[in-house]
Design a protein around this motif. Structure first.
Motif, PDB file in Angstrom:
ATOM      1  N   LEU A  29       0.829  -1.210   0.000  1.00 31.77           N
ATOM      2  CA  LEU A  29       0.000   0.000   0.000  1.00 31.77           C
ATOM      3  C   LEU A  29       0.870   1.269   0.000  1.00 31.77           C
ATOM      4  N   MET A  30       1.956   1.256   0.782  1.00 32.48           N
ATOM      5  CA  MET A  30       2.832   2.434   0.850  1.00 32.48           C
ATOM      6  C   MET A  30       3.653   2.583  -0.426  1.00 32.48           C
ATOM      7  N   ALA A  50       1.876  10.988  -3.683  1.00 36.63           N
ATOM      8  CA  ALA A  50       1.081  12.032  -3.007  1.00 36.63           C
ATOM      9  C   ALA A  50       0.249  11.475  -1.853  1.00 36.63           C
ATOM     10  N   LYS A  51      -0.100  10.197  -1.902  1.00 37.44           N
ATOM     11  CA  LYS A  51      -0.941   9.637  -0.837  1.00 37.44           C
ATOM     12  C   LYS A  51      -0.178   9.464   0.479  1.00 37.44           C
ATOM     13  N   ASN A  52       1.154   9.641   0.456  1.00 39.73           N
ATOM     14  CA  ASN A  52       1.977   9.467   1.653  1.00 39.73           C
ATOM     15  C   ASN A  52       2.324  10.793   2.345  1.00 39.73           C
ATOM     16  N   VAL A  53       1.743  11.876   1.872  1.00 40.37           N
ATOM     17  CA  VAL A  53       2.107  13.206   2.371  1.00 40.37           C
ATOM     18  C   VAL A  53       1.513  13.479   3.761  1.00 40.37           C
ATOM     19  N   GLY A  54       2.311  14.194   4.591  1.00 41.74           N
ATOM     20  CA  GLY A  54       1.857  14.561   5.925  1.00 41.74           C
ATOM     21  C   GLY A  54       1.891  16.066   6.151  1.00 41.74           C
ATOM     22  N   ASN A  55       2.519  16.781   5.245  1.00 41.45           N
ATOM     23  CA  ASN A  55       2.470  18.245   5.274  1.00 41.45           C
ATOM     24  C   ASN A  55       2.281  18.685   3.833  1.00 41.45           C
ATOM     25  N   THR A  56       1.081  19.176   3.543  1.00 40.95           N
ATOM     26  CA  THR A  56       0.737  19.485   2.151  1.00 40.95           C
ATOM     27  C   THR A  56       1.324  20.817   1.712  1.00 40.95           C
ATOM     28  N   HIS A  62       4.627  12.111   5.603  1.00 46.50           N
ATOM     29  CA  HIS A  62       4.090  11.998   6.952  1.00 46.50           C
ATOM     30  C   HIS A  62       5.111  11.293   7.851  1.00 46.50           C
ATOM     31  N   GLY A  63       5.301  11.855   9.058  1.00 47.46           N
ATOM     32  CA  GLY A  63       6.267  11.278   9.989  1.00 47.46           C
ATOM     33  C   GLY A  63       5.942   9.830  10.337  1.00 47.46           C
ATOM     34  N   GLY A  64       4.670   9.536  10.473  1.00 47.63           N
ATOM     35  CA  GLY A  64       4.264   8.165  10.794  1.00 47.63           C
ATOM     36  C   GLY A  64       4.595   7.213   9.662  1.00 47.63           C
ATOM     37  N   LEU A  65       4.428   7.709   8.447  1.00 49.67           N
ATOM     38  CA  LEU A  65       4.759   6.901   7.267  1.00 49.67           C
ATOM     39  C   LEU A  65       6.262   6.592   7.230  1.00 49.67           C
TER      40      LEU A  65
END
Lengths: 148, 157
Positions: A29-30, A50-56, A62-65
């Motif tokens: 998925l990632m 783009a689906k992994n972004v945490g700050n647009t 994303h830090g969690g990613l």
């Protein structure tokens, strides 16, 4: 002991990297990829999506990613380098964020610092432009056997 | 010291909406559940594509990491007097027991100390009882990590 681990070691021996990722739904998925490099070590990569972004606004991953990518790298690295049919079980995971992960490929490499009878300690480093400018560093402990 | 309401409700609601709806959070299916005092709760439903170990169906630790990170960031937002962009500095997760396949996972977090530059958080993940946790997480967040406002486009891009 599991059919999954038997299959995984079989895929490893045939160096079917893609099939290993496909066997781990979250990693697929990632969009995780990995392969052996010229030194025989495993290099993990996460092409930007783009689906992994945490700050647009920046934009940044994303830090969690980033954490999930590193944790997954540690797990695959450990399974790859062992002959055991037991799936390592993560006990704890600690992650330091050093730079934001920008909109490009993120790389990671792992080191097994210690592999005991029951516990393994794995270090993970992630970077984008060059390894000397890490995006994040992490460490994880894994249990290697089911309690008797 | 005990505070039981957000420092600024508008700031909290703005930032909570941004953090819960970031693209990665949508990818994993995070849902904002609510706020108890200054402790927000998020939820993620079990899905086959979130599994880390196909032999057991247990959700990947990476999902827990993202859930703790996101809920903790929202917990910091509950303590902010004004809008500012924050970023995770470090994070540690203890995996206390395997999550049960097929069941939703909840995360409740608290910012127990907001200093001038850093916010300190703790979080628990659980199925239905926060006293019977699956995972425990502690994190720190840098305040004003960038002058660029993370709330500007609502995080929906």
């Amino acid at each position: 002991m599991s059919a999954f681990m038997e299959r995984l070691l079989e895929l490893r021996d045939q160096k079917r990297y893609r099939d290993i990722i496909d066997a781990i739904p979250y990693a697929r998925l990632m969009g995780v990829e990995f392969a052996e490099d010229e030194t025989g070590g495993l290099l993990f990569s996460l092409p930007f999506d783009a689906k992994n972004v945490g700050n647009t606004v920046l934009p940044a991953l994303h830090g969690g990613l980033i954490g999930g990518f590193l944790e997954n790298a540690a797990l695959i690295h450990l399974m790859w380098n062992r002959e055991s049919l037991e799936t390592p079980k993560i006990v704890d995971f600690s992650l330091d964020y050093l730079r934001s992960g920008r909109a490009r490929t993120l790389y990671a490499r792992c080191t097994i610092t210690k592999q005991g009878k029951r516990v393994a300690h794995v270090l993970i480093e992630a970077w984008q432009d060059e390894p000397s400018r890490p995006v994040a560093v992490a460490r994880a402990h894994f249990l290697l056997q089911t309690a008797a | 010291m005990s505070v039981n309401t957000p420092a600024n409700r508008e700031v909290f609601e703005t930032l909570a909406a941004v953090f819960a709806r970031l693209p990665h959070c949508k990818t994993l299916g995070f849902e904002y559940v609510g706020l108890d005092g200054v402790k927000p709760t998020l939820k993620v439903e079990w899905r086959p594509d979130l599994v880390g170990n196909p032999a057991t169906g247990v959700v990947h630790g990476g999902v827990i990491t993202s859930l703790v990170d996101t809920t903790s960031a929202i917990a910091v937002s509950a303590r902010l007097a004004e809008l500012e962009t924050i970023a995770t500095l470090d994070l540690r997760i203890d995996y206390l027991k395997a999550a049960t396949p097929g069941r939703a996972i909840f995360c409740t977090a608290e910012c127990y100390r907001l200093a001038g530059q850093v916010g300190f958080t703790r979080a628990v993940c659980y199925h239905d009882d926060a006293n019977d946790p699956i995972a425990h997480g502690v994190a720190t967040f840098m305040r004003e990590s960038t002058p660029l406002p993370i709330w500007r486009d609502g995080g929906t891009k």
